[in-house]
Scaffold this motif. Structure first.
Motif, PDB file in Angstrom:
ATOM      1  N   LEU A 131       0.829  -1.203   0.000  1.00 40.05           N
ATOM      2  CA  LEU A 131       0.000   0.000   0.000  1.00 40.05           C
ATOM      3  C   LEU A 131       0.864   1.254   0.000  1.00 40.05           C
ATOM      4  CD1 LEU A 131      -1.506   0.673   3.540  1.00 40.05           C
ATOM      5  CD2 LEU A 131       0.362  -0.911   3.138  1.00 40.05           C
ATOM      6  N   GLN A 132       0.191   2.381  -0.117  1.00 34.57           N
ATOM      7  CA  GLN A 132       0.910   3.660  -0.237  1.00 34.57           C
ATOM      8  C   GLN A 132       0.197   4.721   0.590  1.00 34.57           C
ATOM      9  OE1 GLN A 132       1.409   4.793  -4.304  1.00 34.57           O
ATOM     10  NE2 GLN A 132       2.674   6.581  -3.865  1.00 34.57           N
ATOM     11  N   LEU A 133       0.907   5.276   1.553  1.00 38.73           N
ATOM     12  CA  LEU A 133       0.384   6.368   2.365  1.00 38.73           C
ATOM     13  C   LEU A 133       0.509   7.680   1.590  1.00 38.73           C
ATOM     14  CD1 LEU A 133       2.010   5.420   5.788  1.00 38.73           C
ATOM     15  CD2 LEU A 133      -0.361   5.030   5.085  1.00 38.73           C
ATOM     16  N   PRO A 134      -0.232   8.723   1.980  1.00 39.77           N
ATOM     17  CA  PRO A 134      -0.163  10.007   1.276  1.00 39.77           C
ATOM     18  C   PRO A 134       1.263  10.556   1.221  1.00 39.77           C
ATOM     19  CG  PRO A 134      -2.009   9.990   2.804  1.00 39.77           C
ATOM     20  CD  PRO A 134      -1.227   8.739   3.074  1.00 39.77           C
ATOM     21  N   ASN A 135       1.672  10.966   0.006  1.00 38.09           N
ATOM     22  CA  ASN A 135       2.991  11.588  -0.216  1.00 38.09           C
ATOM     23  C   ASN A 135       4.161  10.671   0.121  1.00 38.09           C
ATOM     24  OD1 ASN A 135       1.721  14.117  -0.904  1.00 38.09           O
ATOM     25  ND2 ASN A 135       1.393  14.430   1.287  1.00 38.09           N
ATOM     26  N   LYS A 136       3.918   9.357   0.101  1.00 38.35           N
ATOM     27  CA  LYS A 136       4.971   8.381   0.362  1.00 38.35           C
ATOM     28  C   LYS A 136       5.062   7.405  -0.807  1.00 38.35           C
ATOM     29  CE  LYS A 136       5.708   9.847   4.631  1.00 38.35           C
ATOM     30  NZ  LYS A 136       6.975  10.472   5.063  1.00 38.35           N
ATOM     31  N   LYS A 137       6.169   6.672  -0.864  1.00 41.69           N
ATOM     32  CA  LYS A 137       6.311   5.621  -1.859  1.00 41.69           C
ATOM     33  C   LYS A 137       5.513   4.396  -1.416  1.00 41.69           C
ATOM     34  CE  LYS A 137      10.922   6.932  -3.533  1.00 41.69           C
ATOM     35  NZ  LYS A 137      12.329   6.469  -3.738  1.00 41.69           N
ATOM     36  N   SER A 138       5.127   3.573  -2.395  1.00 36.94           N
ATOM     37  CA  SER A 138       4.433   2.333  -2.038  1.00 36.94           C
ATOM     38  C   SER A 138       5.393   1.402  -1.308  1.00 36.94           C
ATOM     39  CB  SER A 138       3.888   1.653  -3.293  1.00 36.94           C
ATOM     40  OG  SER A 138       4.939   1.311  -4.173  1.00 36.94           O
ATOM     41  N   MET A 139       4.861   0.637  -0.359  1.00 37.65           N
ATOM     42  CA  MET A 139       5.682  -0.245   0.459  1.00 37.65           C
ATOM     43  C   MET A 139       4.972  -1.565   0.712  1.00 37.65           C
ATOM     44  SD  MET A 139       7.251   2.259   3.449  1.00 37.65           S
ATOM     45  CE  MET A 139       8.300   0.917   4.065  1.00 37.65           C
ATOM     46  N   GLU A 140       5.777  -2.622   0.857  1.00 39.49           N
ATOM     47  CA  GLU A 140       5.225  -3.877   1.340  1.00 39.49           C
ATOM     48  C   GLU A 140       4.700  -3.640   2.760  1.00 39.49           C
ATOM     49  OE1 GLU A 140       5.027  -6.590  -0.469  1.00 39.49           O
ATOM     50  OE2 GLU A 140       6.198  -5.813  -2.166  1.00 39.49           O
ATOM     51  N   THR A 141       3.573  -4.251   3.071  1.00 40.59           N
ATOM     52  CA  THR A 141       2.941  -4.016   4.370  1.00 40.59           C
ATOM     53  C   THR A 141       3.853  -4.389   5.534  1.00 40.59           C
ATOM     54  OG1 THR A 141       0.774  -4.421   3.387  1.00 40.59           O
ATOM     55  CG2 THR A 141       0.903  -4.511   5.767  1.00 40.59           C
ATOM     56  N   THR A 142       4.561  -5.495   5.410  1.00 43.06           N
ATOM     57  CA  THR A 142       5.433  -5.925   6.505  1.00 43.06           C
ATOM     58  C   THR A 142       6.508  -4.879   6.800  1.00 43.06           C
ATOM     59  OG1 THR A 142       6.712  -7.172   4.861  1.00 43.06           O
ATOM     60  CG2 THR A 142       5.100  -8.388   6.175  1.00 43.06           C
ATOM     61  N   ALA A 143       7.042  -4.245   5.735  1.00 47.11           N
ATOM     62  CA  ALA A 143       8.053  -3.197   5.927  1.00 47.11           C
ATOM     63  C   ALA A 143       7.423  -1.939   6.510  1.00 47.11           C
ATOM     64  CB  ALA A 143       8.742  -2.881   4.601  1.00 47.11           C
ATOM     65  N   LEU A 144       6.249  -1.596   6.034  1.00 47.40           N
ATOM     66  CA  LEU A 144       5.564  -0.391   6.524  1.00 47.40           C
ATOM     67  C   LEU A 144       5.273  -0.498   8.017  1.00 47.40           C
ATOM     68  CD1 LEU A 144       4.084   2.325   5.869  1.00 47.40           C
ATOM     69  CD2 LEU A 144       2.022   0.939   5.531  1.00 47.40           C
TER      70      LEU A 144
END
Length: 316
Positions: free
Chosen positions: A289-302
């Motif tokens: 997923l991708q938070l506002p103004n952020k790069k997309s990330m694997e959920t486990t990393a986020l």
């Protein structure tokens, strides 16, 4: 062997590049290339070339980037090329004064098995709707959108794990061969255009903000298809509500586990480095997923550095 045709090629995005290369490498002659005008893009607003222009610059072929296709200048320029046929792949709608110029007509390569999925986003909608088969169609352009007589078709399976991106890439590998087969058939006179039959039509409307939002009240498999059909672009999105704050997130990848949910649709749970959402018939596990103004990330990393509020939920 059929005779060599003089071809004008029209296209803009990366999807159209393989078709251009195939014609250039064939017995047929590309005498002109038409693509979109350069547009400012990015933070620096630098002029960006279309993917077709990038490819076209490798060849010593006349290149046209008209703002208005129906202008007298553009019509005269294309007429002067004395093309036998125009080939269109992922380009804008042509005015009649253009598509009726060549003797053998103008044909379009469309990313569906027409008459199904007429419209701007056939690859997206075929995956969103859970189709198992799609394909490519070459057809003669007429006065309406995607309604002209069919020349050739190529069927392609839609795999369970396919996204819009992976299916598009697979289609590109077959686009050139279908275009060349169509040109050869037109050159030899062996192709007989077949009118599209009146059946119940599934359409592929243009994707906008209002039809790319996830509805968490839908069945889980339908939601996963929706997410895959919009990956990598324009990307499915949702609103996350936490008390009085609402933010928008993009969901790039997810999978569904069918079971009886304990919570209402949209309820978020974070457990064992996993983020999952309740739906009517189970749980959607968010993989990327991708938070506002952020790069997309694997959920486990986020989840290593971001904590979802316990009161947060996704809303439709």
């Amino acid at each position: 062997m059929s005779r060599s045709l003089r071809v004008v090629y029209m296209g803009t995005p990366a999807f159209a590049v393989s078709g251009l290369r195939s014609i250039v490498e064939s017995q047929h002659e590309v005498v002109g290339i038409v693509t979109a005008p350069d547009r400012p893009a990015g933070r620096g607003k630098k002029l960006r070339f279309s993917a077709v222009k990038d490819a076209a610059l490798e060849y010593n072929i006349a290149l046209f980037q008209p703002e208005k296709l129906s202008s007298e200048e553009t019509v005269a320029q294309l007429k002067a090329l004395q093309a036998d046929v125009f080939v269109v792949v992922a380009f804008r709608m042509l005015p009649k004064v253009i598509w009726e110029l060549p003797q053998l007509g103008t044909f379009n390569l469309h990313a569906s098995l027409l008459p199904q999925y007429r419209g701007a986003a056939p690859i997206h909608w075929s995956i969103i709707n859970g189709e198992h088969v799609s394909g490519l169609t070459t057809f003669l352009i007429d006065d309406n959108i995607d309604t002209g007589a069919i020349l050739l078709q190529k069927k392609l399976d839609i795999l369970a794990e396919d996204t819009m991106g992976t299916l598009s890439e697979r289609m590109q590998t077959h686009a050139g061969e279908l275009i060349i087969a169509t040109l050869d058939g037109l050159a030899s006179g062996s192709l007989k255009p077949i009118p599209q039959k009146g059946v119940e039509i599934k359409t592929a409307p243009k994707l906008r903000r209002e039809n790319t939002q996830i509805d968490w009240r839908q069945p889980g498999q339908r939601i996963v298809q929706f997410i895959r059909g919009l990956n990598p672009f324009p990307t499915a999105w949702t609103l996350m509500e936490n008390n009085e704050e609402t933010i928008q997130l993009k969901i790039h990848d997810a999978h569904f586990v069918k079971e009886i949910p304990k919570e209402n649709p949209g309820h978020l749970t974070v457990k064992n480095k996993q983020l999952y959402v309740s739906v009517t018939d189970g749980y959607i596990y968010i993989n990327k997923l991708q938070l506002p103004n952020k790069k997309s990330m694997e959920t486990t990393a986020l989840l290593n550095g971001f904590q979802f509020p316990t009161t947060a939920r996704f809303i439709s």
